[in-house]
Each structure stands twice: as C-alpha cells, then as structure tokens.
Design an enzyme around this catalytic site. Structure first.
Site, PDB file in Angstrom:
ATOM      1  N   ARG A   1       0.835  -1.217   0.000  1.00  0.00           N
ATOM      2  CA  ARG A   1       0.000   0.000   0.000  1.00  0.00           C
ATOM      3  C   ARG A   1       0.864   1.259   0.000  1.00  0.00           C
ATOM      4  O   ARG A   1       0.476   2.295  -0.542  1.00  0.00           O
ATOM      5  CB  ARG A   1      -0.933   0.002   1.210  1.00  0.00           C
TER       6      ARG A   1
ATOM      7  N   CYS B   1       7.541  18.460  30.090  1.00  0.00           N
ATOM      8  CA  CYS B   1       6.408  17.535  30.127  1.00  0.00           C
ATOM      9  C   CYS B   1       6.119  17.073  31.548  1.00  0.00           C
ATOM     10  O   CYS B   1       4.976  16.753  31.884  1.00  0.00           O
ATOM     11  CB  CYS B   1       6.692  16.331  29.239  1.00  0.00           C
TER      12      CYS B   1
ATOM     13  N   CYS C   1      25.116  32.904  12.153  1.00  0.00           N
ATOM     14  CA  CYS C   1      25.079  31.631  12.868  1.00  0.00           C
ATOM     15  C   CYS C   1      26.488  31.088  13.101  1.00  0.00           C
ATOM     16  O   CYS C   1      27.272  30.940  12.161  1.00  0.00           O
ATOM     17  CB  CYS C   1      24.260  30.616  12.070  1.00  0.00           C
TER      18      CYS C   1
ATOM     19  N   CYS D   1      26.389  27.405  11.026  1.00  0.00           N
ATOM     20  CA  CYS D   1      26.270  27.449   9.567  1.00  0.00           C
ATOM     21  C   CYS D   1      27.354  28.302   8.905  1.00  0.00           C
ATOM     22  O   CYS D   1      27.962  27.890   7.915  1.00  0.00           O
ATOM     23  CB  CYS D   1      24.912  28.019   9.163  1.00  0.00           C
TER      24      CYS D   1
END
Length: 364
Positions: free
Chosen positions: A22, A198, A258, A261
């Site tokens: 599927r 949490c 950054c 980066c």
C-alpha cells in the site's frame, strides 16, 4: 502509469517488499523508493514520547537499520503516550531502547535495530552518527538538540527537529548548506527552568503523535530522495486552541550570523557548553554545573514545578522534593538550584540519573 499497472508491477517485485504494497502504491515512493528505505540507516536520539512513535512508524515503513539511543528506563507514567511500551516492559525493568528494539522485532523482523543505553553527549555523538543517512530528534532538551545540530552540519547529515509540550508542538527539517539550522532559529539555549517540561506542565498523547508523524513523513521524503517535497517551514501548532501555523524561516540562514552554519564553530560538539557532573563524596548527591553561568528566575521555576512538589526559595537558592515511581520503585530526591544555574540532586550518586532528573524537571 495506471493504478492497475502499478499494482501488477508490485506483484512482480521483490517478495520481501510485499508488506509495503500500500505504501509503494504511492507513486513518489514506489518500488525504487521502498528499496531506498530498506537500505537506509537512521540514528534516533531519545526513545520517549516522540521516539516511540517515530520508531514505530519508520519500522512499519521499512527503514532498514535504526540505531535507537536512550539513557532512561520505563515508568508507569510513560505509558500514556510512549506507544511502544506496556506493563510487561515495566515488570521486566527494561531500558527504553532495549524494550523498543524488542517491540520492533515483533512489528517488522526485517528491520535491524541497534539498542544503545547511553547518555548522548559530545564524547559519543559523532561515533553514533557515523555512517547514518538521517538523524532524528526524540529528545527533551536543547543541549542534546544543539549537539545533533552541530554533528549534522559538520558531517553534512540531515536531521529533523521535533518538540512537544502540553498540547502544542514544533518541528522542522535541517538540511546542511540548504536550510537554516537550529541555531539560526534558536541562537542560544533557554535558561534552565524558564520553560515548562512535560513533567511539570504535562503532555497529551495526540500532540505527541502529530509532531512525530510529521517527522516520520519528512524522514520518508528524505530517505526516498523526494527532497523537493520537503517542508521549508517551521511547523507549529496548539491542538487545544485549534492553531496550526507554518512559519517562513527560509531567510533565517542569510540573516543570522550563525556560529554553526556560517562560522563552522561547533561549540556544543567541542564540549564548551556541556553541563558537568560531580559526585559529592559521602552525600549520596550529584552536582550539575552548566557550561556557562546563568541567572535563574526562582519564582518562575517554582511556578513551573508546582505539580512536582512544594518548592521553597530565597534569592540564593531553590529547593524542591521530587518523588519518582511508586511502590517498590518509589525513590525520593531533593533538587537544590543555585542562582548561577548550578544544581545538586540529593538521593543518587549516579551522574546519568541526576542529569535525567535535571532535564525532566528543570529543562535545558
């Protein structure tokens, strides 16, 4: 190609792919994409709420090899949202990564799973990530996420960020040299205790499923080579308030100066900002020191921990009792936070336990 023709072609395909019929009917995946999934190697850091849903979905999708790393064991309060686990795992006192590997073996024995019981840090992350095609975020703290971000950019391996709290969540793709990285968006870690976790604010299972399902589908796009279909947005939602947003972040890489980066300065990978632990002799306690001094807002932290225990504080420090588990597994701890972000966890002399408790109840 007509659907009937695709089905006929699938019938002639490798019999080992039959369970994915599927999925292969979806033309962007097809037989070729399914074979790419089968050959893929993925590192999943964290196997709690997000990680269990991710592992379940990707195992069923046929991702060939998964390394699952987690430092924790299973508790009764995990079962509400960590879908790979059940009461038997608690009775067997299994670590999360080991229990996940056992469940995946029953779900899809064709998937190879390496279970690693470890605290991911700057000393082992590169070894864990070596040879992987994708890194997945199932963590609960920014220190580990920034580690993932560093190793991703340094070694040119994509990763997918995800976070969930209460009924809300965030997720984004990080493709080195093409998209903003995590530190383009979040320049620094939030101060410890400023954001609820949490374990202090709660989390709803459906919110977990939304974030991790988004991550899993983006992972399938990356691993099958459908890069043009990747989401370029920071996905944000609050299910309780019926809010869904796709935030444009494409220019963040150009705008931000950054350190990762643009300057290839991997501060978290170097250990510069790693929290340190010291066992306090004769006190059954562990001290946790942050990489840099931070100013603590004790009033806010006490409010965040109101569901954990009665926190008391003055301008110098905050104390709060913590109870973990019940019955024979009940353990009592005491958390002491100091104004510079340093903490002492009384009730254990194990650094990994202290770090886990700090992450659960203070954050960062």
């Amino acid at each position: 190609m007509a659907l009937s023709d695709i089905a006929e072609e699938l019938d002639k395909a490798d019999p080992s792919l039959a369970r994915y019929n599927r999925q292969m009917l979806w033309e962007p995946i097809g037989i070729a994409g399914q074979k790419k999934l089968k050959a893929a190697k993925v590192l999943m850091v964290g196997c709690g709420a997000l990680g269990t849903v991710l592992a379940n979905l990707l195992a069923r999708a046929g991702v060939g090899q998964m390394t699952i790393v987690d430092r924790d064991f299973i508790e009764i309060t995990n079962l509400q949202r960590q879908i790979l686990f059940d009461h038997d795992d608690i009775e067997q006192n299994l670590p999360k990564s080991v229990a996940a590997a056992k469940k995946i073996a029953r779900i899809n024995p064709e998937v190879s799973v390496e279970a690693v019981v470890a605290d991911v840090n700057h000393t082992n992350i590169e070894q864990l990530a070596a040879g992987k095609d994708l890194l997945l975020d199932g963590t609960d703290n920014f220190e580990t996420r920034f580690l993932l971000n560093d190793v991703s950019i340094k070694h040119n391996v994509p990763w997918i960020y995800g976070a969930v709290i209460s009924a809300s969540g965030l997720a984004m793709n990080i493709i080195p040299n093409k998209t903003p990285c995590l530190r383009c968006i979040f320049e620094t870690m939030p101060p410890p205790g400023m954001n609820p976790t949490c374990d202090t604010a709660g989390v709803l299972g459906p919110a977990v499923s939304v974030v991790s399902s988004w991550q899993a589908l983006e992972a399938m796009k990356i691993l099958t080579g459908n890069m043009e279909a990747l989401s370029p947005f920071l996905f944000s939602f609050d299910l309780w308030d019926n809010r869904f947003q796709q935030l444009k972040i494409g220019k963040a890489r150009e705008i931000a100066d950054c350190p990762v980066c643009k300057h290839h300065n991997y501060e978290f990978l170097s250990g510069k900002f790693t929290s340190a632990t010291t066992s306090l002799c004769g006190r059954n306690a562990v001290q946790i020191s942050q990489g840099t001094a931070m100013k603590m807002d004790f009033e806010q932290i006490a409010a965040n921990m109101r569901n954990v225990g009665k926190a008391t504080f003055n301008k110098f420090m905050l104390k709060c009792p913590i109870v973990e588990g019940d019955g024979e597994r009940r353990k009592e701890y005491e958390l002491t936070l100091f104004a510079d972000g340093r903490a002492i966890l009384k009730g254990t002399n194990e650094a990994s336990v202290a770090r886990a408790l700090y992450s659960k109840y203070v954050g960062a």
